[in-house]
Design a protein around this motif. Structure first.
Motif, PDB file in Angstrom:
ATOM      1  N   ILE A 212       0.691  -1.157  -0.153  1.00  0.00           N
ATOM      2  CA  ILE A 212      -0.027  -0.143   0.052  1.00  0.00           C
ATOM      3  C   ILE A 212       0.729   1.157  -0.005  1.00  0.00           C
ATOM      4  CG2 ILE A 212      -1.535   1.296   1.452  1.00  0.00           C
ATOM      5  CD1 ILE A 212      -3.006  -1.210   2.324  1.00  0.00           C
ATOM      6  N   CYS A 213       1.859   1.133   0.875  1.00  0.00           N
ATOM      7  CA  CYS A 213       2.831   2.478   1.029  1.00  0.00           C
ATOM      8  C   CYS A 213       3.575   2.595  -0.091  1.00  0.00           C
ATOM      9  CB  CYS A 213       3.637   2.139   2.181  1.00  0.00           C
ATOM     10  SG  CYS A 213       2.831   2.315   3.829  1.00  0.00           S
ATOM     11  N   ALA A 214       3.952   1.566  -0.708  1.00  0.00           N
ATOM     12  CA  ALA A 214       5.097   1.416  -1.859  1.00  0.00           C
ATOM     13  C   ALA A 214       4.172   2.136  -3.131  1.00  0.00           C
ATOM     14  CB  ALA A 214       5.602   0.249  -2.372  1.00  0.00           C
ATOM     15  N   HIS A 215       3.080   1.718  -3.141  1.00  0.00           N
ATOM     16  CA  HIS A 215       2.166   2.186  -4.441  1.00  0.00           C
ATOM     17  C   HIS A 215       1.536   3.689  -4.140  1.00  0.00           C
ATOM     18  CE1 HIS A 215       2.915  -2.007  -5.446  1.00  0.00           C
ATOM     19  NE2 HIS A 215       2.873  -1.678  -6.859  1.00  0.00           N
ATOM     20  N   HIS A 216       1.847   4.189  -2.934  1.00  0.00           N
ATOM     21  CA  HIS A 216       1.154   5.685  -2.778  1.00  0.00           C
ATOM     22  C   HIS A 216      -0.313   5.377  -2.316  1.00  0.00           C
ATOM     23  CE1 HIS A 216       5.352   6.617  -3.870  1.00  0.00           C
ATOM     24  NE2 HIS A 216       5.006   6.253  -5.004  1.00  0.00           N
ATOM     25  N   SER A 217      -0.648   4.264  -2.343  1.00  0.00           N
ATOM     26  CA  SER A 217      -2.192   4.138  -1.932  1.00  0.00           C
ATOM     27  C   SER A 217      -2.620   4.712  -0.527  1.00  0.00           C
ATOM     28  CB  SER A 217      -2.668   2.739  -2.043  1.00  0.00           C
ATOM     29  OG  SER A 217      -2.280   2.253  -3.371  1.00  0.00           O
ATOM     30  N   ARG A 218      -3.952   4.828  -0.151  1.00  0.00           N
ATOM     31  CA  ARG A 218      -4.422   5.220   1.167  1.00  0.00           C
ATOM     32  C   ARG A 218      -4.202   4.140   1.921  1.00  0.00           C
ATOM     33  NH1 ARG A 218      -9.515   4.420   3.221  1.00  0.00           N
ATOM     34  NH2 ARG A 218     -10.217   3.447   1.042  1.00  0.00           N
ATOM     35  N   LEU A 219      -3.514   4.523   3.177  1.00  0.00           N
ATOM     36  CA  LEU A 219      -3.347   3.522   4.357  1.00  0.00           C
ATOM     37  C   LEU A 219      -4.353   4.048   5.328  1.00  0.00           C
ATOM     38  CD1 LEU A 219      -1.902   1.307   5.655  1.00  0.00           C
ATOM     39  CD2 LEU A 219      -0.278   3.185   6.610  1.00  0.00           C
ATOM     40  N   TRP A 220      -4.625   5.104   5.553  1.00  0.00           N
ATOM     41  CA  TRP A 220      -5.701   5.862   6.732  1.00  0.00           C
ATOM     42  C   TRP A 220      -7.048   5.110   6.191  1.00  0.00           C
ATOM     43  CZ3 TRP A 220      -9.896   8.776   5.419  1.00  0.00           C
ATOM     44  CH2 TRP A 220     -10.550   9.319   6.577  1.00  0.00           C
ATOM     45  N   ASN A 221      -7.516   4.583   7.356  1.00  0.00           N
ATOM     46  CA  ASN A 221      -9.041   4.274   7.432  1.00  0.00           C
ATOM     47  C   ASN A 221      -9.348   3.137   6.471  1.00  0.00           C
ATOM     48  OD1 ASN A 221     -11.597   4.482   8.378  1.00  0.00           O
ATOM     49  ND2 ASN A 221     -12.348   5.424   6.738  1.00  0.00           N
ATOM     50  N   LYS A 222      -8.192   2.112   6.197  1.00  0.00           N
ATOM     51  CA  LYS A 222      -8.528   1.165   5.126  1.00  0.00           C
ATOM     52  C   LYS A 222      -8.187   0.055   5.812  1.00  0.00           C
ATOM     53  CE  LYS A 222      -6.446   0.079   0.361  1.00  0.00           C
ATOM     54  NZ  LYS A 222      -5.578   0.561  -0.752  1.00  0.00           N
ATOM     55  N   PRO A 223      -9.333  -0.902   5.528  1.00  0.00           N
ATOM     56  CA  PRO A 223      -9.214  -2.435   6.148  1.00  0.00           C
ATOM     57  C   PRO A 223      -8.054  -3.047   5.655  1.00  0.00           C
ATOM     58  CG  PRO A 223     -10.963  -2.235   4.793  1.00  0.00           C
ATOM     59  CD  PRO A 223     -10.603  -0.771   4.859  1.00  0.00           C
ATOM     60  N   LEU A 224      -7.528  -4.100   6.426  1.00  0.00           N
ATOM     61  CA  LEU A 224      -6.290  -4.827   5.874  1.00  0.00           C
ATOM     62  C   LEU A 224      -6.952  -6.146   5.187  1.00  0.00           C
ATOM     63  CD1 LEU A 224      -3.572  -4.478   8.590  1.00  0.00           C
ATOM     64  CD2 LEU A 224      -3.778  -3.255   6.223  1.00  0.00           C
ATOM     65  N   ALA A 225      -6.288  -6.643   4.129  1.00  0.00           N
ATOM     66  CA  ALA A 225      -6.636  -7.814   3.537  1.00  0.00           C
ATOM     67  C   ALA A 225      -6.423  -8.992   4.225  1.00  0.00           C
ATOM     68  CB  ALA A 225      -6.135  -7.948   2.315  1.00  0.00           C
ATOM     69  N   ILE A 226      -5.175  -8.916   5.191  1.00  0.00           N
ATOM     70  CA  ILE A 226      -4.881 -10.033   5.773  1.00  0.00           C
ATOM     71  C   ILE A 226      -4.773  -9.394   7.394  1.00  0.00           C
ATOM     72  CG2 ILE A 226      -2.919 -11.514   6.455  1.00  0.00           C
ATOM     73  CD1 ILE A 226      -2.017 -11.529   3.595  1.00  0.00           C
ATOM     74  N   THR A 227      -5.484 -10.091   8.189  1.00  0.00           N
ATOM     75  CA  THR A 227      -5.608  -9.585   9.758  1.00  0.00           C
ATOM     76  C   THR A 227      -4.507 -10.431  10.464  1.00  0.00           C
ATOM     77  OG1 THR A 227      -7.931  -9.134   9.384  1.00  0.00           O
ATOM     78  CG2 THR A 227      -6.888  -9.206  11.692  1.00  0.00           C
ATOM     79  N   PRO A 228      -3.415  -9.376  11.074  1.00  0.00           N
ATOM     80  CA  PRO A 228      -2.579 -10.111  12.134  1.00  0.00           C
ATOM     81  C   PRO A 228      -3.094 -10.697  13.159  1.00  0.00           C
ATOM     82  CG  PRO A 228      -2.514  -7.664  12.392  1.00  0.00           C
ATOM     83  CD  PRO A 228      -3.609  -7.865  11.193  1.00  0.00           C
ATOM     84  N   LYS A 229      -2.469 -11.957  13.614  1.00  0.00           N
ATOM     85  CA  LYS A 229      -3.143 -12.701  14.573  1.00  0.00           C
ATOM     86  C   LYS A 229      -2.436 -11.971  16.104  1.00  0.00           C
ATOM     87  CE  LYS A 229      -3.406 -17.281  12.616  1.00  0.00           C
ATOM     88  NZ  LYS A 229      -2.815 -18.694  12.630  1.00  0.00           N
ATOM     89  N   TRP A 230      -3.607 -12.202  16.974  1.00  0.00           N
ATOM     90  CA  TRP A 230      -3.277 -11.566  18.227  1.00  0.00           C
ATOM     91  C   TRP A 230      -2.258 -12.578  19.097  1.00  0.00           C
ATOM     92  CZ3 TRP A 230      -3.455  -6.783  19.801  1.00  0.00           C
ATOM     93  CH2 TRP A 230      -3.396  -6.448  21.125  1.00  0.00           C
ATOM     94  N   PRO A 231      -1.358 -11.961  19.859  1.00  0.00           N
ATOM     95  CA  PRO A 231      -0.687 -12.898  20.439  1.00  0.00           C
ATOM     96  C   PRO A 231      -1.284 -13.761  21.541  1.00  0.00           C
ATOM     97  CG  PRO A 231       0.507 -10.838  20.457  1.00  0.00           C
ATOM     98  CD  PRO A 231      -0.955 -10.792  20.001  1.00  0.00           C
TER      99      PRO A 231
END
Length: 269
Positions: A241-260
């Motif tokens: 997202i960052c490398a392609h200068h896309s919007r990061l703010w308020n954007k749901p992630l396609a892959i949700t990181p697991k909680w410890p």
């Protein structure tokens, strides 16, 4: 994406796109007609000319009026064209600038993570074999042995194809030196990691043996390697997202990181 949403029998009805081309001055007029407050029209035109209407529309989208409707027993949110009272062009532009600064900060952190984990992998697996990244016996069976019915390749073989392609096409000085001096050899893992992008890193980490992933996760006080793997995959999405200068703010992630898990989760919560 940003036009009004039509609901028909519980499904989204897609219509033909017929919106006309509008120069920046008319874009400003359109926004004003929909209720956006624009105090400096000249500046707004300059921003729309430099950044683009569609790109900026992601930052004023949350400020558009919406309503909930029922269709076939299901509730849907219908987003209209008009803006909520008090929506200003300047505030939307501030969100755009904030998002740009956020991506720059995130990229700095991602670089540190990427370099550190690549080094961790090289140090851990390199002690077993200089070509550890090429040896399926040192990797997880699902990565090294499980064949994809569509490609006829294992995940490791597909990954190696990309590794070899990067090596073949690289213009890096250390690669050119290695090719000229050791034309019959593969890059050892401690050199090969320098060609990996975040995607290659996260996929290779996911293909490592459980014990090896756990050992690297422990370096970062993460409960287990599977959790760290999910973090790396999620961070790879963010990196793209960052490398392609896309919007990061308020954007749901396609892959949700697991909680410890367990005590570590309570300590970090």
């Amino acid at each position: 994406m940003y036009g009004a949403v039509f609901v028909f029998y519980g499904k989204f009805l897609m219509s033909t796109y017929l919106k006309p081309y509008l120069p920046p001055a008319q874009q400003v007029a359109l926004l004003q007609s929909r209720g956006m407050v624009i105090t400096d029209q000249v500046k707004a035109e300059e921003c729309l000319s430099r950044i683009g209407y569609y790109r900026l529309s992601a930052y004023w989208y949350p400020f558009r009026e919406s309503q909930l409707v029922m269709q076939a027993g299901h509730q849907f949110e219908v987003v209209g064209d008009n803006f909520k009272a008090g929506t200003t062009f300047s505030s939307c532009l501030e969100l755009y600038v904030f998002d740009k600064k956020l991506r720059m900060l995130v990229m700095d952190g991602l670089e540190r993570i990427e370099v550190a984990v690549r080094t961790d992998i090289a140090l851990l697996l390199g002690q077993h074999d200089r070509n550890a990244h090429r040896l399926g016996t040192l990797l997880h069976g699902n990565f090294a042995k499980k064949v994809n019915v569509n490609t006829g390749l294992t995940g490791h073989q597909k990954w190696l194809d990309k590794q070899d392609s990067l090596f073949r096409d690289s213009k890096e000085e250390f690669v050119k030196h290695f090719k000229s001096r050791y034309p019959q050899s593969h890059l050892p893992i401690w050199m090969a990691v320098e060609l990996w992008d975040f995607g290659m890193l996260s996929h290779f980490f996911g293909g490592m043996k459980v014990a090896d992933k756990d050992q690297i996760a422990a370096l970062y006080q993460v409960t287990d390697g599977q959790t760290l793997e999910s973090w790396l995959r999620s961070l790879n999405v963010i990196r793209n997202i960052c490398a392609h200068h896309s919007r990061l703010w308020n954007k749901p992630l396609a892959i949700t990181p697991k909680w410890p898990k367990g005590a570590a989760a309570r300590q970090t919560g």
